[in-house]
Write a protein that holds these residues in place. Structure first.
Motif, mmCIF file in Angstrom:
data_model
loop_
_atom_site.group_PDB
_atom_site.id
_atom_site.type_symbol
_atom_site.label_atom_id
_atom_site.label_comp_id
_atom_site.label_asym_id
_atom_site.label_seq_id
_atom_site.Cartn_x
_atom_site.Cartn_y
_atom_site.Cartn_z
ATOM 1 N N ASP A 83 -42.814 -23.618 6.704
ATOM 2 C CA ASP A 83 -42.255 -24.934 7.004
ATOM 3 C C ASP A 83 -42.580 -25.291 8.445
ATOM 4 O O ASP A 83 -41.776 -25.064 9.348
ATOM 5 C CB ASP A 83 -40.725 -24.861 6.789
ATOM 6 C CG ASP A 83 -40.086 -26.237 6.740
ATOM 7 O OD1 ASP A 83 -40.747 -27.185 6.284
ATOM 8 O OD2 ASP A 83 -38.921 -26.360 7.159
ATOM 9 N N THR A 126 -45.072 -26.736 4.024
ATOM 10 C CA THR A 126 -44.304 -27.984 3.960
ATOM 11 C C THR A 126 -44.198 -28.556 5.368
ATOM 12 O O THR A 126 -44.045 -27.813 6.337
ATOM 13 C CB THR A 126 -42.891 -27.774 3.386
ATOM 14 O OG1 THR A 126 -42.245 -26.710 4.087
ATOM 15 C CG2 THR A 126 -42.937 -27.457 1.904
ATOM 16 N N SER A 141 -35.301 -25.497 4.149
ATOM 17 C CA SER A 141 -34.349 -25.248 5.238
ATOM 18 C C SER A 141 -33.839 -23.796 5.169
ATOM 19 O O SER A 141 -32.709 -23.503 5.513
ATOM 20 C CB SER A 141 -33.195 -26.272 5.145
ATOM 21 O OG SER A 141 -32.303 -26.203 6.196
ATOM 22 N N THR A 182 -39.377 -22.225 1.527
ATOM 23 C CA THR A 182 -40.148 -22.635 2.690
ATOM 24 C C THR A 182 -39.319 -22.357 3.926
ATOM 25 O O THR A 182 -38.122 -22.658 3.962
ATOM 26 C CB THR A 182 -40.616 -24.098 2.613
ATOM 27 O OG1 THR A 182 -41.569 -24.307 3.666
ATOM 28 C CG2 THR A 182 -39.490 -25.113 2.726
#
Ligand code: G3P
Length: 224
Positions: free
Chosen positions: A6, A26, A168, A187
């Motif tokens: 992420d 992401t 998250s 992610t």
């Protein structure tokens, strides 16, 4: 289970890719801003660079809030590279756009999901991925892992093909908890992925092995 990173940071993406365990990336507007990426051409170039580092699955988020804008922007993003997954917000307009891209065979990631109902809606619209934000739920003292388990149960009940992308996720324990309840993907930042490698007993055990090997082998070398 798939591992996505992420971030929009090219060094971190490259480092995770070199570990040989990375399945995708992401991004979101905050992460792009953190890298100082602004303007359509710079955004396009940056996504192209990310796509060059990984094998597939690069989520690129639209900024538009209305259906027409999301469709226009999402098509531009999807045309950058076949690895792009169009990331759309969990709003009524986002759901309409998700349905549109689904009919076009373009992959989508429905983001900012905080309830099982929102996840169900994204699955009904044909989202490829749904992104429940577990860390942000914990920030408001709500159990994010239970949410992943609820979504897993609902998707399994009806064989929805939509993949649960636990987002998250901020540390290694989050990744393990998500794996236990059946998330398809997590992610997380590079630190969380690398954190899966770490245990102090691994470090001390390895130091002992190397020390014992060195002690005996230095004696052998002295005899010769
Ligand atoms: O994937 C969503 C993620 O970027 C949000 O993470 O740590 O900002 O809540 P965080």
């Amino acid at each position: 289970m798939q591992f996505f990173i992420d971030t929009a940071n090219l060094n971190d993406i490259g480092e995770a890719q070199q570990l040989g365990v990375l399945d995708g990336v992401t991004t979101n507007p905050t992460l792009m801003a953190r890298e100082g990426i602004s303007g359509d051409e710079a955004v396009r170039k940056h996504y192209k660079a990310i796509c060059g580092l990984v094998t597939d699955n690069v989520s690129a988020e639209v900024i538009s809030m209305d259906y027409e804008g999301m469709v226009h922007e999402g098509m531009l993003l999807a045309n950058i590279d076949p690895k792009i997954v169009v990331k759309l917000p969990m709003t009524a307009e986002g759901i309409k756009a998700t349905r549109y891209f689904s009919t076009q065979g373009i992959r989508t990631n429905c983001t900012l999901v905080f309830t099982a109902g929102q996840a169900l809606m994204a699955a009904k619209a044909g989202a490829t991925y749904v992104s429940p934000f577990i860390g942000r739920l914990e920030d408001i003292s709500t159990d994010g892992i239970n949410l992943i388990a609820d979504i897993r149960r609902i998707f399994d009940n009806y064989q929805f093909p939509t993949k649960i992308l636990a987002a998250s996720a901020r540390h290694a324990t989050h990744i393990v908890q998500c794996a236990k309840v059946g998330a398809d993907v997590t992610t997380s930042p590079l630190s969380a992925i690398v954190g899966l490698l770490k245990h102090p007993l691994t470090d001390s055990g390895l130091a002992q092995f190397l020390e014992d090997h060195r002690r005996v082998n230095s004696k052998t070398a002295a005899v010769i």
